[in-house]
Design a protein around this motif. Sequence first.
Motif, mmCIF file in Angstrom:
data_model
loop_
_atom_site.group_PDB
_atom_site.id
_atom_site.type_symbol
_atom_site.label_atom_id
_atom_site.label_comp_id
_atom_site.label_asym_id
_atom_site.label_seq_id
_atom_site.Cartn_x
_atom_site.Cartn_y
_atom_site.Cartn_z
ATOM 1 N N PRO A 131 0.821 -1.203 0.000
ATOM 2 C CA PRO A 131 0.000 0.000 0.000
ATOM 3 C C PRO A 131 0.856 1.255 0.000
ATOM 4 O O PRO A 131 2.018 1.237 0.393
ATOM 5 C CB PRO A 131 -0.798 -0.113 1.312
ATOM 6 N N VAL A 132 0.273 2.339 -0.464
ATOM 7 C CA VAL A 132 0.975 3.612 -0.485
ATOM 8 C C VAL A 132 1.333 4.028 0.931
ATOM 9 O O VAL A 132 0.520 3.929 1.843
ATOM 10 C CB VAL A 132 0.089 4.697 -1.138
ATOM 11 N N THR A 140 -6.245 -1.795 -5.909
ATOM 12 C CA THR A 140 -6.862 -1.903 -7.232
ATOM 13 C C THR A 140 -5.793 -1.910 -8.319
ATOM 14 O O THR A 140 -5.840 -2.708 -9.261
ATOM 15 C CB THR A 140 -7.830 -0.738 -7.471
ATOM 16 N N HIS A 141 -4.795 -1.016 -8.181
ATOM 17 C CA HIS A 141 -3.698 -0.966 -9.148
ATOM 18 C C HIS A 141 -2.956 -2.296 -9.191
ATOM 19 O O HIS A 141 -2.569 -2.776 -10.260
ATOM 20 C CB HIS A 141 -2.727 0.157 -8.780
ATOM 21 N N GLN A 186 -1.579 -7.255 -12.024
ATOM 22 C CA GLN A 186 -1.491 -8.711 -12.046
ATOM 23 C C GLN A 186 -2.281 -9.292 -13.214
ATOM 24 O O GLN A 186 -1.799 -10.187 -13.924
ATOM 25 C CB GLN A 186 -1.998 -9.289 -10.728
ATOM 26 N N LYS A 187 -3.484 -8.768 -13.433
ATOM 27 C CA LYS A 187 -4.307 -9.248 -14.547
ATOM 28 C C LYS A 187 -3.659 -8.914 -15.890
ATOM 29 O O LYS A 187 -3.707 -9.711 -16.830
ATOM 30 C CB LYS A 187 -5.703 -8.644 -14.459
ATOM 31 N N VAL A 224 -4.902 3.353 0.084
ATOM 32 C CA VAL A 224 -4.637 1.922 0.209
ATOM 33 C C VAL A 224 -5.540 1.132 -0.733
ATOM 34 O O VAL A 224 -5.106 0.203 -1.413
ATOM 35 C CB VAL A 224 -4.837 1.461 1.670
ATOM 36 N N GLN A 225 -6.818 1.500 -0.782
ATOM 37 C CA GLN A 225 -7.757 0.821 -1.669
ATOM 38 C C GLN A 225 -7.384 1.027 -3.136
ATOM 39 O O GLN A 225 -7.471 0.099 -3.952
ATOM 40 C CB GLN A 225 -9.175 1.331 -1.409
#
Length: 284
Positions: A45-46, A72-73, A78-79, A67-68
């Motif tokens: 997380p940042v 998501t990033h 990963q995808k 953090v959220q």
Amino acid sequence: MSNILACTDGSLYSPSVYEHAAWASKRMDASIQLLHMLNPHHEEPVKADYSGSIGFGAKSALLEELVQLEATHAKVAQKRGMAILEDAEATLKAAGIKQIVANQKHGKLSEEIAKYECDSDLVVIGKRGNNANFEKGHLGSNLERVIRSCKHPVLVASRNFEPIKNFVIAFDGGSSALKAVEYAAGNPLLKGLHCYLLHVGSGNAKIEVALAKAEAKLKAAGFDVTIEQRDGEPETVIGQVVDNDQIDLLVMGAYGHSLIRQFIVGSTTTAMIRTVKIPVLLFR
């Protein structure tokens, strides 16, 4: 069975990496290991210090949102990496390659490459990656570090793959150049291709002997060898030979003959990778 490590980041050079890896796989009868590295920036997380900048409640809400957002990033990265590997695997299968393993790892390629290339006989990587400055012709940020780290030969893929029918060994008599000759003579990758043995610089007894030995070894391995000796600056002369003789592959040591270059990539090597439009096979 021999194994080839093909590094991909989904950049413009990636399709060429797959084609060069497929070409090498067929000649070496080798399996291919695909490797995509996830940027470590997306692993955690940042973290930021907002103390004194905003109120506690606002700071807590902002940090939670960051953090959220970072999570998501990370999922997107990963995808995207999995999609890159799926595309690479499909391309290689379409080219007739059957033994393929795809891996996605966390970290920087330049820092982690040694872990994955130790079980490979050849590393294939693009000349430039996603972060390269194409307008200024800069090399990929990972490339020189990868070359320094790899104990095995590194095949630097050109922008587009073209059939490889001949190659030139830039020969300076140094240990890297001698390794290139040994590899050509003993490995099936270059078998059956016409070989140019090029020395740039003034001749002397030592280099004449080294050239004669290299020629003899290559001819004994079945190569048709053409020897050329030319005066001038290596960067200029090698580029001229590549263009004028329509060379398909440049083979050279990653380091100059001088021992002072044992920890850095030679300036001639860097110039050749940057300027020639053909793949370059490098040896430490």
